[in-house]
Design a protein around this motif. Sequence first.
Motif, PDB file in Angstrom:
ATOM      1  N   ARG A 123      42.365  47.525  48.508  1.00 16.48           N
ATOM      2  CA  ARG A 123      41.251  46.585  48.636  1.00 16.48           C
ATOM      3  C   ARG A 123      41.764  45.162  48.401  1.00 16.48           C
ATOM      4  N   LEU A 124      41.272  44.214  49.195  1.00 10.00           N
ATOM      5  CA  LEU A 124      41.684  42.820  49.081  1.00 10.00           C
ATOM      6  C   LEU A 124      40.461  41.934  48.891  1.00 10.00           C
ATOM      7  N   LEU A 125      40.655  40.847  48.119  1.00 10.35           N
ATOM      8  CA  LEU A 125      39.659  39.788  48.054  1.00 10.35           C
ATOM      9  C   LEU A 125      40.227  38.591  48.807  1.00 10.35           C
ATOM     10  N   ILE A 126      39.574  38.211  49.917  1.00  6.73           N
ATOM     11  CA  ILE A 126      39.969  37.010  50.644  1.00  6.73           C
ATOM     12  C   ILE A 126      38.962  35.926  50.287  1.00  6.73           C
ATOM     13  N   LYS A 127      39.450  34.896  49.566  1.00  6.72           N
ATOM     14  CA  LYS A 127      38.596  33.804  49.102  1.00  6.72           C
ATOM     15  C   LYS A 127      39.144  32.451  49.525  1.00  6.72           C
ATOM     16  N   ASN A 128      40.233  32.457  50.365  1.00  6.99           N
ATOM     17  CA  ASN A 128      40.866  31.202  50.780  1.00  6.99           C
ATOM     18  C   ASN A 128      40.961  31.084  52.301  1.00  6.99           C
ATOM     19  N   ALA A 129      40.096  31.783  53.018  1.00  8.03           N
ATOM     20  CA  ALA A 129      40.162  31.804  54.484  1.00  8.03           C
ATOM     21  C   ALA A 129      39.869  30.425  55.066  1.00  8.03           C
ATOM     22  N   PRO A 130      40.509  30.113  56.215  1.00 10.72           N
ATOM     23  CA  PRO A 130      40.196  28.869  56.915  1.00 10.72           C
ATOM     24  C   PRO A 130      38.949  29.046  57.777  1.00 10.72           C
ATOM     25  N   ALA A 131      38.568  27.969  58.474  1.00 14.56           N
ATOM     26  CA  ALA A 131      37.383  28.036  59.331  1.00 14.56           C
ATOM     27  C   ALA A 131      37.646  28.861  60.582  1.00 14.56           C
ATOM     28  N   ALA A 132      38.922  28.862  61.037  1.00 15.35           N
ATOM     29  CA  ALA A 132      39.304  29.644  62.220  1.00 15.35           C
ATOM     30  C   ALA A 132      40.710  30.157  61.989  1.00 15.35           C
ATOM     31  N   SER A 133      41.245  30.913  62.979  1.00 13.32           N
ATOM     32  CA  SER A 133      42.584  31.487  62.813  1.00 13.32           C
ATOM     33  C   SER A 133      43.576  30.406  62.415  1.00 13.32           C
ATOM     34  N   GLY A 134      44.435  30.720  61.408  1.00 12.51           N
ATOM     35  CA  GLY A 134      45.435  29.769  60.949  1.00 12.51           C
ATOM     36  C   GLY A 134      45.695  29.934  59.467  1.00 12.51           C
ATOM     37  N   ALA A 135      46.376  28.928  58.906  1.00 12.98           N
ATOM     38  CA  ALA A 135      46.764  28.997  57.489  1.00 12.98           C
ATOM     39  C   ALA A 135      45.551  28.832  56.592  1.00 12.98           C
ATOM     40  N   GLY A 136      45.590  29.540  55.480  1.00 11.22           N
ATOM     41  CA  GLY A 136      44.510  29.438  54.504  1.00 11.22           C
ATOM     42  C   GLY A 136      44.617  28.167  53.683  1.00 11.22           C
ATOM     43  N   THR A 145      37.821  28.588  49.062  1.00  6.93           N
ATOM     44  CA  THR A 145      37.186  27.857  50.161  1.00  6.93           C
ATOM     45  C   THR A 145      35.771  28.378  50.394  1.00  6.93           C
ATOM     46  N   SER A 146      34.996  27.625  51.161  1.00  4.06           N
ATOM     47  CA  SER A 146      33.643  28.055  51.540  1.00  4.06           C
ATOM     48  C   SER A 146      33.645  28.291  53.045  1.00  4.06           C
ATOM     49  N   GLN A 147      33.952  29.574  53.451  1.00  5.42           N
ATOM     50  CA  GLN A 147      34.092  29.925  54.861  1.00  5.42           C
ATOM     51  C   GLN A 147      33.464  31.296  55.129  1.00  5.42           C
ATOM     52  N   PRO A 148      32.968  31.532  56.355  1.00  6.74           N
ATOM     53  CA  PRO A 148      32.341  32.822  56.681  1.00  6.74           C
ATOM     54  C   PRO A 148      33.302  34.005  56.554  1.00  6.74           C
ATOM     55  N   ALA A 149      34.611  33.802  56.785  1.00  9.01           N
ATOM     56  CA  ALA A 149      35.544  34.933  56.794  1.00  9.01           C
ATOM     57  C   ALA A 149      35.888  35.441  55.399  1.00  9.01           C
ATOM     58  N   ASN A 150      35.509  34.730  54.350  1.00  7.07           N
ATOM     59  CA  ASN A 150      35.803  35.212  53.000  1.00  7.07           C
ATOM     60  C   ASN A 150      35.017  36.488  52.710  1.00  7.07           C
ATOM     61  N   GLY A 151      35.553  37.308  51.797  1.00  5.66           N
ATOM     62  CA  GLY A 151      34.839  38.519  51.416  1.00  5.66           C
ATOM     63  C   GLY A 151      35.781  39.626  50.970  1.00  5.66           C
ATOM     64  N   LEU A 209      30.952  31.788  52.666  1.00  6.62           N
ATOM     65  CA  LEU A 209      30.999  32.421  51.349  1.00  6.62           C
ATOM     66  C   LEU A 209      32.039  31.716  50.478  1.00  6.62           C
ATOM     67  N   GLN A 210      31.707  31.573  49.197  1.00  4.79           N
ATOM     68  CA  GLN A 210      32.646  30.916  48.265  1.00  4.79           C
ATOM     69  C   GLN A 210      32.663  31.674  46.949  1.00  4.79           C
ATOM     70  N   PHE A 211      33.889  31.920  46.448  1.00  5.05           N
ATOM     71  CA  PHE A 211      34.088  32.630  45.194  1.00  5.05           C
ATOM     72  C   PHE A 211      34.663  31.668  44.144  1.00  5.05           C
ATOM     73  N   THR A 212      34.261  31.877  42.883  1.00  4.79           N
ATOM     74  CA  THR A 212      34.805  31.075  41.785  1.00  4.79           C
ATOM     75  C   THR A 212      35.264  31.998  40.670  1.00  4.79           C
ATOM     76  N   LYS A 213      36.242  31.534  39.935  1.00  4.51           N
ATOM     77  CA  LYS A 213      36.796  32.336  38.840  1.00  4.51           C
ATOM     78  C   LYS A 213      35.822  32.343  37.678  1.00  4.51           C
ATOM     79  N   THR A 214      35.508  33.537  37.187  1.00  5.65           N
ATOM     80  CA  THR A 214      34.552  33.664  36.083  1.00  5.65           C
ATOM     81  C   THR A 214      35.110  34.426  34.906  1.00  5.65           C
ATOM     82  N   GLY A 215      36.388  34.773  34.916  1.00  5.31           N
ATOM     83  CA  GLY A 215      36.921  35.465  33.742  1.00  5.31           C
ATOM     84  C   GLY A 215      38.381  35.821  33.897  1.00  5.31           C
ATOM     85  N   GLY A 216      38.983  36.214  32.754  1.00  4.95           N
ATOM     86  CA  GLY A 216      40.343  36.715  32.741  1.00  4.95           C
ATOM     87  C   GLY A 216      41.409  35.663  32.802  1.00  4.95           C
ATOM     88  N   ALA A 217      42.661  36.107  32.712  1.00  7.74           N
ATOM     89  CA  ALA A 217      43.864  35.284  32.843  1.00  7.74           C
ATOM     90  C   ALA A 217      43.772  34.038  31.978  1.00  7.74           C
TER      91      ALA A 217
END
Length: 486
Positions: A123-136, A145-151, A209-217
């Motif tokens: 399982r992967l968490l993608i939270k740094n996706a770009p707006a379209a194909s390319g580098a994150g 990031t705040s992008q539809p492809a995150n999740g 979608l946008q994710f933020t760190k809420t715990g750990g590390a």
Amino acid sequence: MAQTQINGATQIKDATIGDAQIASGAAIADTKLAASYIKADGTRAFTGDQSMGSHKLTSLTAGTAGDHAVNLNQLQAAIRDQDGKPSVQWSSTGSETYTISAGSVTQISGTSFGGGSPAVNDRLLIKNAPAASGAGSADSGTTGTSQPANGFYVVSNATTNLTVARALDGDGDSEVTTGATVWVDGGTLEDTQWTLITNPAITVGTTALQFTKTGGASLAADGTSLTQSGNTITRAALTGDVTASAGSNSTTIANGAVSLAKMANLATGKVIGNLSGSTAAPIAVDAVATATASTVVARDSNANLKNNSTASGVATTATAAGTTTLTVASAQFQQFTGTTTQTVVLPDATTLVTGQSFIISNQSSGALQVNANGGGGVRTVAALTTAVITLIAAGNAAGTWDPGTTASATGLASSNFVTRETPSGTVNGSNAVFTLANTPTSGTEEVYLNGLLQEPSGQDYSISSATITFVAAPVSGDRIRCSYQK
């Protein structure tokens, strides 16, 4: 007349009053009931822990305050709102390159992701996706990031590139909700927790979608300036000019740390000071033998120091018909005691500065003769007087002195005290007035009657000038004694 009534204590038979005899409106007070009970209207509070006896509380209204019980519906809703997701093995960091189709990631270039090499079904968490194909895009602080492809995604192929698709618990609109939270098990972001902060309503593949760190590390020490043991971080010892033990708040300036070279404004013959007394930064000022504006006075080659209102030391000498020779190092205040005469010789005037003075206090009963160095009388100081001898010219050893004096009594002799005087007056039980030989200094008299100290101000006696008046007349045989200062 009052109506005849029966006595409840003696005329009512025990156990004869039943339910039928108690009126429905009797309003029996709680204090009249021997056993505790619960009132349905809630006006009688529990006084101890309650056991439900393996039964349920039913028809419970939802709690609305911090100390209210919650019902099962509330609890289940709270759990649903937390929207916890199964942990992921890896999380993006922003260094990845993505292929995006219809708002979702389909491929990640290469087989490395999030600091590791994901396997099929990871399982992967993608939270740094770009707006379209390319580098994150790398995280900004602790927010992706705040992008539809995150999740949430699952790996289906990991041969040359990573083939991914949205996870089954994250591919539907009802499954991706605000507050969705996931833990990262491995890689660069191992043991961190991330939460979706995008506001509803959410459409997967369309809504950013946008994710933020809420715990750990937690923060980690660098091992040099900070050391870590478990959950405790300690500052290492400070060394150099300012030292401190590891973890201590007490600092010390090392010996020799403050050198002339480190005082940029300090040069030979100067001291650091702030003559204005303001909050301005201190400056270097000159140290000189004679004080002037914006300077600091220092002793000259003869150890002289000119300053206002300074008496440099006090010396006491008992007279013995001898000679006391003063030097430049002698105390300024010279006190003499005893009963004989004494000669005082002033210092070599050439070793002094003009204005140097000596205070000669004669507390003896003999006279003091003050002479200049090498001979020549300056002043005779009588008993119980004080003279101030000031140098007004230092051209030779003898010098020229101004023998100014206060010439007033500076102390009390034994003749000023009277001890155990018997005042005049008849002791016969009727006379209460007695007279002393002298008028005492106010408040110094001590009157004794038969050895007992009497209280003044009209308690045992009063006094006016040399006259003592007792409140009660002493009787024949009483002893009156008085000690005082005149």
